[in-house]
Design a protein around this motif. Structure first.
Motif, PDB file in Angstrom:
ATOM      1  N   ILE A  17       0.564  -1.174  -0.012  1.00 45.92           N
ATOM      2  CA  ILE A  17       0.030  -0.037   0.120  1.00 45.92           C
ATOM      3  C   ILE A  17       0.720   1.149  -0.011  1.00 45.92           C
ATOM      4  O   ILE A  17       0.550   2.191  -0.920  1.00 45.92           O
ATOM      5  CB  ILE A  17      -0.999  -0.061   1.337  1.00 45.92           C
ATOM      6  N   PHE A  18       1.853   1.289   1.074  1.00 45.16           N
ATOM      7  CA  PHE A  18       2.935   2.494   1.005  1.00 45.16           C
ATOM      8  C   PHE A  18       3.538   2.764  -0.520  1.00 45.16           C
ATOM      9  O   PHE A  18       3.688   3.804  -1.015  1.00 45.16           O
ATOM     10  CB  PHE A  18       3.972   2.175   2.076  1.00 45.16           C
ATOM     11  N   ALA A  19       4.103   1.517  -1.026  1.00 42.43           N
ATOM     12  CA  ALA A  19       5.028   1.648  -2.219  1.00 42.43           C
ATOM     13  C   ALA A  19       3.975   1.889  -3.535  1.00 42.43           C
ATOM     14  O   ALA A  19       3.995   2.747  -4.373  1.00 42.43           O
ATOM     15  CB  ALA A  19       5.509   0.048  -2.563  1.00 42.43           C
ATOM     16  N   THR A  20       2.739   1.254  -3.514  1.00 45.61           N
ATOM     17  CA  THR A  20       1.666   1.760  -4.224  1.00 45.61           C
ATOM     18  C   THR A  20       1.395   3.464  -4.112  1.00 45.61           C
ATOM     19  O   THR A  20       1.215   3.881  -5.138  1.00 45.61           O
ATOM     20  CB  THR A  20       0.438   0.904  -4.319  1.00 45.61           C
ATOM     21  N   GLY A  21       1.418   3.690  -3.225  1.00 43.84           N
ATOM     22  CA  GLY A  21       1.038   5.275  -2.773  1.00 43.84           C
ATOM     23  C   GLY A  21       2.095   5.981  -3.326  1.00 43.84           C
ATOM     24  O   GLY A  21       1.795   7.033  -4.144  1.00 43.84           O
ATOM     25  N   ILE A  25       1.336   8.617  -6.370  1.00 42.65           N
ATOM     26  CA  ILE A  25       1.541  10.070  -6.370  1.00 42.65           C
ATOM     27  C   ILE A  25       2.717  10.650  -7.367  1.00 42.65           C
ATOM     28  O   ILE A  25       2.678  11.708  -7.772  1.00 42.65           O
ATOM     29  CB  ILE A  25       2.197  10.163  -4.972  1.00 42.65           C
ATOM     30  N   THR A  26       3.840   9.632  -7.578  1.00 43.15           N
ATOM     31  CA  THR A  26       4.795  10.154  -8.559  1.00 43.15           C
ATOM     32  C   THR A  26       4.042  10.009  -9.985  1.00 43.15           C
ATOM     33  O   THR A  26       4.283  10.906 -10.485  1.00 43.15           O
ATOM     34  CB  THR A  26       5.801   9.032  -8.481  1.00 43.15           C
ATOM     35  N   ALA A  44       6.759   3.587 -10.772  1.00 39.89           N
ATOM     36  CA  ALA A  44       7.133   2.224 -10.575  1.00 39.89           C
ATOM     37  C   ALA A  44       8.596   2.055 -10.035  1.00 39.89           C
ATOM     38  O   ALA A  44       8.683   1.182  -8.951  1.00 39.89           O
ATOM     39  CB  ALA A  44       7.134   1.349 -11.589  1.00 39.89           C
ATOM     40  N   ILE A  45       9.495   2.921 -10.542  1.00 35.64           N
ATOM     41  CA  ILE A  45      10.748   2.892  -9.799  1.00 35.64           C
ATOM     42  C   ILE A  45      10.616   3.585  -8.383  1.00 35.64           C
ATOM     43  O   ILE A  45      11.275   2.864  -7.715  1.00 35.64           O
ATOM     44  CB  ILE A  45      11.508   3.581 -10.692  1.00 35.64           C
ATOM     45  N   VAL A  46       9.927   4.547  -8.065  1.00 30.45           N
ATOM     46  CA  VAL A  46      10.008   4.827  -6.891  1.00 30.45           C
ATOM     47  C   VAL A  46       9.133   4.117  -5.806  1.00 30.45           C
ATOM     48  O   VAL A  46       9.905   3.580  -4.950  1.00 30.45           O
ATOM     49  CB  VAL A  46       9.127   6.390  -6.866  1.00 30.45           C
ATOM     50  N   GLY A  47       8.145   3.560  -6.500  1.00 31.64           N
ATOM     51  CA  GLY A  47       7.599   2.293  -5.486  1.00 31.64           C
ATOM     52  C   GLY A  47       8.247   1.010  -5.378  1.00 31.64           C
ATOM     53  O   GLY A  47       8.193   0.735  -4.238  1.00 31.64           O
TER      54      GLY A  47
END
Length: 131
Positions: A17-21, A25-26, A44-47
């Motif tokens: 959930i945090f990674a998807t957020g 957001i990015t 996706a890279i940020v996640g």
């Protein structure tokens, strides 16, 4: 203490959930100035970074420290996930271009349980990649 594999899924989903957020957001911010596929790839890279750190520290913790190839295995899994995400997004947006967010949610849900299994049994298994 090592938890049984079945109890790691809720932790994986919370980290997800945090990674998807972070991804979304990015994507939201970058989609204002970049094409949708580039924005979702950068998101996706940020996640992926958020996912690795969260899962390494919280979901798949073991008594032993991680081996030196853990990040490599996770990166390979994330590369396949992100490549598949990008391909699914390209396909879905070709048919429904006005539905960016719905298409991203569909791809995220479709890939989550698959990558959980890969990460559980390969990325975070704490064994040498050569064995």
């Amino acid at each position: 203490m090592i938890s049984p594999p079945s109890t790691t899924l809720p932790y994986y989903l919370i980290v997800g959930i945090f990674a998807t957020g972070a991804h979304y957001i990015t994507l939201l911010l970058l989609s204002l100035v970049l094409p949708a596929l580039i924005a979702t790839l950068l998101g996706a890279i940020v996640g992926t970074v958020v996912s690795y750190q969260g899962n390494k520290r919280w979901t798949f913790t073991k008594a032993r420290p991680p081996d030196t190839y853990q990040w490599l295995r996770f990166s390979i899994t994330a590369l396949v996930y992100n490549g598949t995400n990008l391909a699914l997004m390209a396909f879905l947006l070709e048919h429904w271009p006005q539905r960016l967010w719905l298409m991203q949610v569909i791809t995220t849900c479709a890939l989550t349980l698959i990558t959980y299994q890969i990460n559980q049994y390969w990325s975070f298994r704490h064994e040498s990649i050569k064995s």
